[in-house]
Design a protein around this motif. Structure first.
Motif, PDB file in Angstrom:
ATOM      1  N   MET A   1       0.847  -1.196   0.000  1.00  0.00           N
ATOM      2  CA  MET A   1       0.000   0.000   0.000  1.00  0.00           C
ATOM      3  C   MET A   1       0.881   1.245   0.000  1.00  0.00           C
ATOM      4  O   MET A   1       1.828   1.367   0.772  1.00  0.00           O
ATOM      5  CB  MET A   1      -0.919  -0.009   1.232  1.00  0.00           C
ATOM      6  CG  MET A   1      -1.912   1.153   1.269  1.00  0.00           C
ATOM      7  SD  MET A   1      -3.016   1.010   2.712  1.00  0.00           S
ATOM      8  CE  MET A   1      -3.943   2.512   2.542  1.00  0.00           C
ATOM      9  N   GLY A   2       0.603   2.168  -0.900  1.00  0.00           N
ATOM     10  CA  GLY A   2       1.402   3.369  -1.029  1.00  0.00           C
ATOM     11  C   GLY A   2       1.060   4.387   0.054  1.00  0.00           C
ATOM     12  O   GLY A   2       0.172   4.169   0.880  1.00  0.00           O
ATOM     13  N   PRO A   3       1.788   5.484   0.058  1.00  0.00           N
ATOM     14  CA  PRO A   3       1.520   6.540   1.056  1.00  0.00           C
ATOM     15  C   PRO A   3       0.159   7.178   0.828  1.00  0.00           C
ATOM     16  O   PRO A   3      -0.364   7.188  -0.289  1.00  0.00           O
ATOM     17  CB  PRO A   3       2.647   7.552   0.790  1.00  0.00           C
ATOM     18  CG  PRO A   3       3.039   7.318  -0.637  1.00  0.00           C
ATOM     19  CD  PRO A   3       2.856   5.847  -0.879  1.00  0.00           C
ATOM     20  N   LEU A   4      -0.408   7.705   1.915  1.00  0.00           N
ATOM     21  CA  LEU A   4      -1.681   8.402   1.801  1.00  0.00           C
ATOM     22  C   LEU A   4      -1.499   9.650   0.946  1.00  0.00           C
ATOM     23  O   LEU A   4      -0.545  10.405   1.112  1.00  0.00           O
ATOM     24  CB  LEU A   4      -2.199   8.791   3.193  1.00  0.00           C
ATOM     25  CG  LEU A   4      -2.678   7.644   4.079  1.00  0.00           C
ATOM     26  CD1 LEU A   4      -3.008   8.177   5.468  1.00  0.00           C
ATOM     27  CD2 LEU A   4      -3.902   6.979   3.473  1.00  0.00           C
ATOM     28  N   MET A   5      -2.418   9.861   0.041  1.00  0.00           N
ATOM     29  CA  MET A   5      -2.332  11.002  -0.851  1.00  0.00           C
ATOM     30  C   MET A   5      -3.090  12.187  -0.255  1.00  0.00           C
ATOM     31  O   MET A   5      -4.181  12.034   0.279  1.00  0.00           O
ATOM     32  CB  MET A   5      -2.914  10.660  -2.222  1.00  0.00           C
ATOM     33  CG  MET A   5      -2.181   9.518  -2.935  1.00  0.00           C
ATOM     34  SD  MET A   5      -0.482   9.970  -3.353  1.00  0.00           S
ATOM     35  CE  MET A   5      -0.773  11.164  -4.659  1.00  0.00           C
ATOM     36  N   THR A   6      -2.495  13.377  -0.337  1.00  0.00           N
ATOM     37  CA  THR A   6      -3.167  14.591   0.103  1.00  0.00           C
ATOM     38  C   THR A   6      -4.253  14.963  -0.893  1.00  0.00           C
ATOM     39  O   THR A   6      -4.037  14.927  -2.102  1.00  0.00           O
ATOM     40  CB  THR A   6      -2.158  15.753   0.210  1.00  0.00           C
ATOM     41  OG1 THR A   6      -1.167  15.416   1.175  1.00  0.00           O
ATOM     42  CG2 THR A   6      -2.853  17.039   0.621  1.00  0.00           C
ATOM     43  N   ASN A   7      -5.413  15.300  -0.367  1.00  0.00           N
ATOM     44  CA  ASN A   7      -6.496  15.751  -1.237  1.00  0.00           C
ATOM     45  C   ASN A   7      -6.338  17.257  -1.439  1.00  0.00           C
ATOM     46  O   ASN A   7      -6.827  18.068  -0.650  1.00  0.00           O
ATOM     47  CB  ASN A   7      -7.856  15.427  -0.611  1.00  0.00           C
ATOM     48  CG  ASN A   7      -9.010  15.771  -1.543  1.00  0.00           C
ATOM     49  OD1 ASN A   7      -8.816  16.411  -2.574  1.00  0.00           O
ATOM     50  ND2 ASN A   7     -10.209  15.355  -1.179  1.00  0.00           N
TER      51      ASN A   7
END
Length: 261
Positions: free
Chosen positions: A1-7
């Motif tokens: 799982m990749g890093p959380l993406m900023t919205n």
């Protein structure tokens, strides 16, 4: 799982946040209040003049709340901080100026400028910053000026008050930063507001100021509103102790003469 993406679409979203704007009755304060509301904030429109505060709140609509506040009264400032203890951001624009040479200044005039421009700013920081810290953070936005760094004859006390505000804000940023409170100032150039009406009435003076900026004109109050929204929002979560200059290039350009080459 990749890093959380900023919205990034929510960078400037202020929905669910309450913001107090001091000086919201006119000029930069009014435009700031309107811009903050447009990005979802619930805006407390505070001003010494009740009718002006109400007019700005009416322009905003349901998300606007008028409030009468005299920032020269420290007890009133403390009471406002208690009443609006849940504020996520505080914006204060109230200022005054007496244009006189140093030799002509009276101490009463000195006190009048310093009390509103610096002492009242101190009262607001002292009242609101600890409450924001207790809430886990917030953003405090003051208004300095290009006069904090560049001056002209007749601006001594105003310039000193605005330079003092910069250092006051930086110190508050240092003291309250560990608790998540960010403190910054915006430094406008010349803006068409009631405070500068004296200059606008003099065509030569007005034109000289317009020519000093790289853009060749004065700014409008609404052109400061974006800087306020930025500093109040999550777009600036790592910005504190800073001076955001919005001056059309005035302080960048040594523009008294345009050389031929």
């Amino acid at each position: 799982m990749g890093p959380l993406m900023t919205n990034y679409s929510e960078l400037f979203d202020l929905a669910g946040r309450r913001v107090l704007v001091v000086g919201a009755g006119s000029g930069i304060g009014r435009e700031s209040a309107l811009a903050l509301a447009a990005h979802g904030a619930k805006v407390v429109c505070a001003d010494r003049d009740a009718a002006s505060a109400a007019a700005t709140a009416d322009l905003i609509g349901a998300a606007g709340e008028p409030a009468v506040l005299d920032v020269l009264d420290p007890n009133a400032v403390q009471a406002a901080a208690e009443q609006y203890a849940d504020c996520a951001a505080l914006v204060f624009t109230a200022a005054t100026n007496v244009r006189k040479r140093i030799a002509d200044y009276t101490l009463e005039e000195f006190d009048r400028v310093m009390n509103l421009n610096l002492r009242a700013s101190f009262s607001l920081l002292q009242a609101f910053a600890p409450r924001m810290a207790a809430n886990g953070g917030g953003s405090i936005i003051g208004f300095s000026s290009i006069r904090a760094s560049v001056v002209e004859p007749g601006q001594s006390v105003y310039a000193a008050s605005k330079a003092g505000l910069v250092q006051l804000a930086r110190t508050a940023a240092a003291e309250f930063g560990p608790a998540g409170v960010r403190v910054n100032v915006i430094a406008p150039g010349v803006v068409e507001t009631p405070l500068t009406a004296q200059i606008k009435d003099n065509p030569d003076w007005y034109g000289a100021y317009a020519a000093k900026s790289a853009l060749g004109r004065w700014s409008r109050p609404e052109e400061l509103a974006g800087a306020v929204v930025y500093l109040a929002s999550d777009a600036s979560t790592f910005v504190t102790g800073s001076v955001l200059t919005v001056d059309g290039g005035w302080t960048a350009v040594d523009g008294r003469f345009d050389p031929p080459a």
